[in-house]
Design an enzyme around this catalytic site. Structure first.
Site, PDB file in Angstrom:
ATOM      1  N   GLY A  19       0.611  -0.916   0.070  1.00 30.24           N
ATOM      2  CA  GLY A  19       0.452  -0.048   0.248  1.00 30.24           C
ATOM      3  C   GLY A  19       0.771   1.120  -0.025  1.00 30.24           C
ATOM      4  O   GLY A  19       2.174   1.548   0.400  1.00 30.24           O
ATOM      5  N   GLY A  97      -7.551  -8.251  -6.966  1.00 25.49           N
ATOM      6  CA  GLY A  97      -6.043  -7.698  -7.227  1.00 25.49           C
ATOM      7  C   GLY A  97      -5.497  -8.962  -6.775  1.00 25.49           C
ATOM      8  O   GLY A  97      -5.653 -10.002  -6.771  1.00 25.49           O
ATOM      9  N   ARG A 120     -12.001  -1.890 -11.138  1.00 27.90           N
ATOM     10  CA  ARG A 120     -12.242  -0.823 -11.848  1.00 27.90           C
ATOM     11  C   ARG A 120     -12.754  -0.864 -13.009  1.00 27.90           C
ATOM     12  O   ARG A 120     -13.407  -0.175 -14.163  1.00 27.90           O
ATOM     13  CB  ARG A 120     -11.245   0.097 -12.304  1.00 27.90           C
ATOM     14  N   PRO A 122     -13.817  -5.038 -15.846  1.00 31.62           N
ATOM     15  CA  PRO A 122     -13.730  -6.325 -15.485  1.00 31.62           C
ATOM     16  C   PRO A 122     -12.317  -7.102 -15.889  1.00 31.62           C
ATOM     17  O   PRO A 122     -11.219  -6.345 -16.082  1.00 31.62           O
ATOM     18  CB  PRO A 122     -14.261  -6.901 -16.724  1.00 31.62           C
ATOM     19  N   ILE A 178      -9.149  -5.749   4.973  1.00 31.90           N
ATOM     20  CA  ILE A 178      -7.988  -6.369   5.584  1.00 31.90           C
ATOM     21  C   ILE A 178      -7.042  -4.966   4.488  1.00 31.90           C
ATOM     22  O   ILE A 178      -5.733  -4.991   3.671  1.00 31.90           O
ATOM     23  CB  ILE A 178      -7.340  -7.593   4.247  1.00 31.90           C
ATOM     24  N   ARG A 180      -7.490  -0.975   4.425  1.00 31.84           N
ATOM     25  CA  ARG A 180      -7.055   0.445   4.793  1.00 31.84           C
ATOM     26  C   ARG A 180      -8.643   0.396   5.497  1.00 31.84           C
ATOM     27  O   ARG A 180      -9.627   0.579   5.263  1.00 31.84           O
ATOM     28  CB  ARG A 180      -6.324   1.220   3.735  1.00 31.84           C
ATOM     29  N   GLU A 209      -4.945   4.109  13.743  1.00 31.89           N
ATOM     30  CA  GLU A 209      -3.662   3.042  13.523  1.00 31.89           C
ATOM     31  C   GLU A 209      -3.189   3.466  14.569  1.00 31.89           C
ATOM     32  O   GLU A 209      -2.136   3.902  14.411  1.00 31.89           O
ATOM     33  CB  GLU A 209      -3.587   1.974  12.465  1.00 31.89           C
ATOM     34  N   HIS A 228      -3.531  -4.792  12.632  1.00 29.22           N
ATOM     35  CA  HIS A 228      -2.836  -4.767  11.487  1.00 29.22           C
ATOM     36  C   HIS A 228      -1.524  -5.717  11.122  1.00 29.22           C
ATOM     37  O   HIS A 228      -0.149  -5.541  10.813  1.00 29.22           O
ATOM     38  CB  HIS A 228      -2.379  -3.396  10.987  1.00 29.22           C
ATOM     39  N   SER A 231       0.079  -8.893   7.455  1.00 26.69           N
ATOM     40  CA  SER A 231       2.037  -9.894   6.636  1.00 26.69           C
ATOM     41  C   SER A 231       2.819 -10.138   7.953  1.00 26.69           C
ATOM     42  O   SER A 231       3.712 -10.340   7.634  1.00 26.69           O
ATOM     43  CB  SER A 231       2.249  -8.370   5.545  1.00 26.69           C
TER      44      SER A 231
HETATM   45  P1  NDP Z   1      -3.234  -4.394  -5.833  1.00 31.39           P
HETATM   46  O1  NDP Z   1      -2.679  -3.546  -7.334  1.00 31.39           O
HETATM   47  O2  NDP Z   1      -2.685  -6.125  -6.644  1.00 31.39           O
HETATM   48  O3  NDP Z   1      -5.143  -4.956  -6.226  1.00 31.39           O
HETATM   49  C1  NDP Z   1      -5.562  -3.452  -5.140  1.00 31.39           C
HETATM   50  C2  NDP Z   1      -6.394  -4.108  -5.974  1.00 31.39           C
HETATM   51  O4  NDP Z   1      -8.044  -2.721  -5.938  1.00 31.39           O
HETATM   52  C3  NDP Z   1      -6.692  -4.509  -7.709  1.00 31.39           C
HETATM   53  O5  NDP Z   1      -7.574  -5.109  -8.616  1.00 31.39           O
HETATM   54  C4  NDP Z   1      -7.331  -2.961  -8.387  1.00 31.39           C
HETATM   55  O6  NDP Z   1      -9.135  -3.234  -9.098  1.00 31.39           O
HETATM   56  C5  NDP Z   1      -8.517  -2.650  -6.559  1.00 31.39           C
HETATM   57  N1  NDP Z   1      -9.107  -0.805  -7.126  1.00 31.39           N
HETATM   58  C6  NDP Z   1      -8.492   0.391  -7.439  1.00 31.39           C
HETATM   59  N2  NDP Z   1      -9.539   0.760  -6.941  1.00 31.39           N
HETATM   60  C7  NDP Z   1     -10.389   0.316  -7.249  1.00 31.39           C
HETATM   61  C8  NDP Z   1     -11.866   0.778  -7.473  1.00 31.39           C
HETATM   62  N3  NDP Z   1     -12.477   1.807  -7.278  1.00 31.39           N
HETATM   63  N4  NDP Z   1     -13.199   0.179  -6.831  1.00 31.39           N
HETATM   64  C9  NDP Z   1     -12.493  -0.801  -6.818  1.00 31.39           C
HETATM   65  N5  NDP Z   1     -11.817  -2.102  -6.807  1.00 31.39           N
HETATM   66  C10 NDP Z   1     -10.681  -0.740  -6.816  1.00 31.39           C
HETATM   67  O7  NDP Z   1      -2.511  -4.858  -4.420  1.00 31.39           O
HETATM   68  P2  NDP Z   1      -2.776  -6.106  -3.405  1.00 31.39           P
HETATM   69  O8  NDP Z   1      -4.021  -7.415  -4.145  1.00 31.39           O
HETATM   70  O9  NDP Z   1      -1.423  -6.179  -3.460  1.00 31.39           O
HETATM   71  O10 NDP Z   1      -2.908  -5.311  -2.461  1.00 31.39           O
HETATM   72  C11 NDP Z   1      -4.120  -4.698  -2.010  1.00 31.39           C
HETATM   73  C12 NDP Z   1      -4.267  -4.120  -0.475  1.00 31.39           C
HETATM   74  O11 NDP Z   1      -3.934  -4.293   0.357  1.00 31.39           O
HETATM   75  C13 NDP Z   1      -3.156  -3.087  -0.589  1.00 31.39           C
HETATM   76  O12 NDP Z   1      -3.659  -1.299  -1.520  1.00 31.39           O
HETATM   77  C14 NDP Z   1      -3.174  -2.359   1.078  1.00 31.39           C
HETATM   78  O13 NDP Z   1      -3.394  -1.434   1.221  1.00 31.39           O
HETATM   79  C15 NDP Z   1      -3.776  -3.649   1.404  1.00 31.39           C
HETATM   80  N6  NDP Z   1      -2.922  -4.040   2.350  1.00 31.39           N
HETATM   81  C16 NDP Z   1      -3.230  -4.955   3.416  1.00 31.39           C
HETATM   82  C17 NDP Z   1      -2.026  -6.105   4.433  1.00 31.39           C
HETATM   83  C18 NDP Z   1      -2.329  -5.165   5.491  1.00 31.39           C
HETATM   84  O14 NDP Z   1      -1.590  -5.941   6.413  1.00 31.39           O
HETATM   85  N7  NDP Z   1      -3.226  -5.482   6.263  1.00 31.39           N
HETATM   86  C19 NDP Z   1      -0.959  -6.008   3.318  1.00 31.39           C
HETATM   87  C20 NDP Z   1      -0.405  -6.128   1.945  1.00 31.39           C
HETATM   88  C21 NDP Z   1      -1.278  -5.313   1.602  1.00 31.39           C
HETATM   89  P3  NDP Z   1      -8.886  -3.163 -10.711  1.00 31.39           P
HETATM   90  O15 NDP Z   1      -7.931  -4.108 -10.680  1.00 31.39           O
HETATM   91  O16 NDP Z   1      -9.776  -2.947 -11.599  1.00 31.39           O
HETATM   92  O17 NDP Z   1      -7.839  -1.743 -10.626  1.00 31.39           O
END
Ligand code: NDP
Length: 263
Positions: A19, A97, A120, A122, A178, A180, A209, A228, A231
Site C-alpha cells: 500500500g 488484485g 475499475r 473486469p 484487510i 485500509r 491505527e 494490522h 503480513s
Molecule cells: P493490487 O494492486 O494487486 O490490487 C488492488 C486492487 O484494488 C485491484 O484489484 C484494483 O482493481 C482494486 N481497486 C482499485 N481501485 C478500485 C476501485 N475504485 N474500486 C474497487 N476496486 C479498486 O494490490 P494488492 O492486492 O497487492 O494489495 C491490495 C491492498 O491490500 C493494498 O493496497 C493494501 O492497502 C492492502 N494490504 C493490507 C495488508 C494488511 O496487512 N492488512 C497487507 C498488504 C496489503 P482493478 O484491478 O480493477 O484496478
C-alpha cells in the site's frame, strides 16, 4: 500507517508495504523521487490472515473463547454460538488484485458457490480461475454473504463501505476489511453492527491505527479487530525487509530497483 513529511533533499523512498496511500504521491512524482515498495512477497501471508479473520468473525471465535473462560458455556443448546458458514455461500471481493485472488483461491475449497468481484474494470483472465462475476459494487453488497475488502485505498475507494453500502447488505452478511481503514466509514459500520443491519465485521485495518482502546467498535461482540497484522509472519517480514533494503540501495546507487513503484 504513518504519514511521512518529505524533506527537501529526499531522493529515494523505500516503504515496507504494498500500500502506498501513506505517501504524498503527487508531490513525490513532481519532485522525481523514486519509490520502492514490496508487492507480491506479502500476498500469501495477507490472504491467509484474511481467511483466518473471516472464519474467526463468522464463527464468532472470540465470543466463544470468552464463554469458555467466563462460565457462559453450560448445557448444549441447539442455537447457542451459531455463526455463518462458507459452504454454498456467495463471496464478494472488492478489488480482485493480487491479495483478492489469493483469498479467493484459499476460499474456493471451502465450498463457496459463487464469487463476485468489483473493481475499475473486469479482469476476465484472473476471474476465470474462480468463475468470478464482475458486478457493480451495489450488486456485490446486496448479493454476497461474505464481503472482503482488498482494494487499494484511493480517493475513489475512500468511504466506499458506508451507510448506503451497509443498507444494501444482507442482515446475515459478514464484512471483512484487510485493505485500509479509510475504505470503511467506521461510524456507519458501528451503526450497522449495533442495529443488526449486518451480522458481523472483521477488521485488520482501522482509522486511526492504533485504534484507541475507548473506540465504540471495541464494545461490540460482532466486531473482531486485529492490529494490522496481515503480513506478519516471520518469513514474510524477513523477505519484505530484504526487498525494502535492496530497493533503497538500488535507488541510492541509481540502479533499477527490484520493485519500483511506477508513478
Ligand atoms: P493490487 O494492486 O494487486 O490490487 C488492488 C486492487 O484494488 C485491484 O484489484 C484494483 O482493481 C482494486 N481497486 C482499485 N481501485 C478500485 C476501485 N475504485 N474500486 C474497487 N476496486 C479498486 O494490490 P494488492 O492486492 O497487492 O494489495 C491490495 C491492498 O491490500 C493494498 O493496497 C493494501 O492497502 C492492502 N494490504 C493490507 C495488508 C494488511 O496487512 N492488512 C497487507 C498488504 C496489503 P482493478 O484491478 O480493477 O484496478
Amino acid at each position: 500507517m504513518l504519514f511521512c513529511p518529505i524533506g527537501a533533499n529526499l531522493k529515494v523512498i523505500s516503504t515496507m508495504s504494498v500500500g502506498v496511500d501513506h505517501l504524498a504521491l503527487d508531490e513525490i512524482k513532481k519532485r522525481g523521487i523514486r519509490v520502492g515498495y514490496t508487492p507480491d512477497v506479502l500476498t500469501d501471508a495477507t490472504a491467509e490472515l484474511a481467511v483466518s479473520l473471516l472464519l474467526t468473525t463468522s464463527r464468532r471465535l472470540p465470543e466463544a473463547i470468552e464463554e469458555v473462560k467466563n462460565g457462559g458455556w453450560t448445557a448444549w443448546k441447539p442455537l447457542w454460538m451459531c455463526g455463518y458458514g462458507l459452504t454454498k455461500s456467495t463471496v464478494g471481493i472488492i478489488g480482485l488484485g493480487r491479495i483478492g485472488q489469493a483469498i479467493a483461491r484459499r476460499l474456493k475449497p471451502f465450498g463457496v458457490q459463487r464469487f463476485l468481484y468489483s473493481g475499475r474494470q473486469p479482469k476476465p483472465q484472473e476471474a476465470a480461475e474462480f468463475q468470478a462475476e464482475f458486478v457493480p459494487t451495489a450488486q456485490l453488497a446486496a448479493e454476497a454473504d461474505f464481503i472482503i475488502v482488498t482494494c487499494s485505498l484511493t480517493p475513489a475507494t475512500k468511504g466506499l463501505c458506508n451507510k448506503d453500502f451497509f443498507r444494501l447488505m444482507k442482515k446475515t452478511a459478514v464484512l471483512v476489511n484487510i485493505s485500509r481503514g479509510d475504505v470503511v466509514n467506521q461510524d456507519d459500520l458501528y451503526q450497522a453492527l449495533a442495529s443488526g443491519q449486518i451480522a458481523a465485521a472483521g477488521l485488520d485495518v482501522t482509522t486511526p491505527e492504533p485504534l484507541p482502546t475507548s473506540h465504540p467498535l471495541l464494545t461490540l461482540k460482532n466486531c473482531v479487530i486485529l492490529p494490522h497484522i496481515g503480513s506478519a509472519t516471520h518469513g514474510t517480514r524477513n523477505t519484505m525487509s530484504l526487498l525494502a533494503a535492496n530497493n533503497l540501495l538500488a535507488g541510492l546507487r541509481g540502479e533499477p530497483m527490484p520493485s519500483e513503484l511506477k508513478l
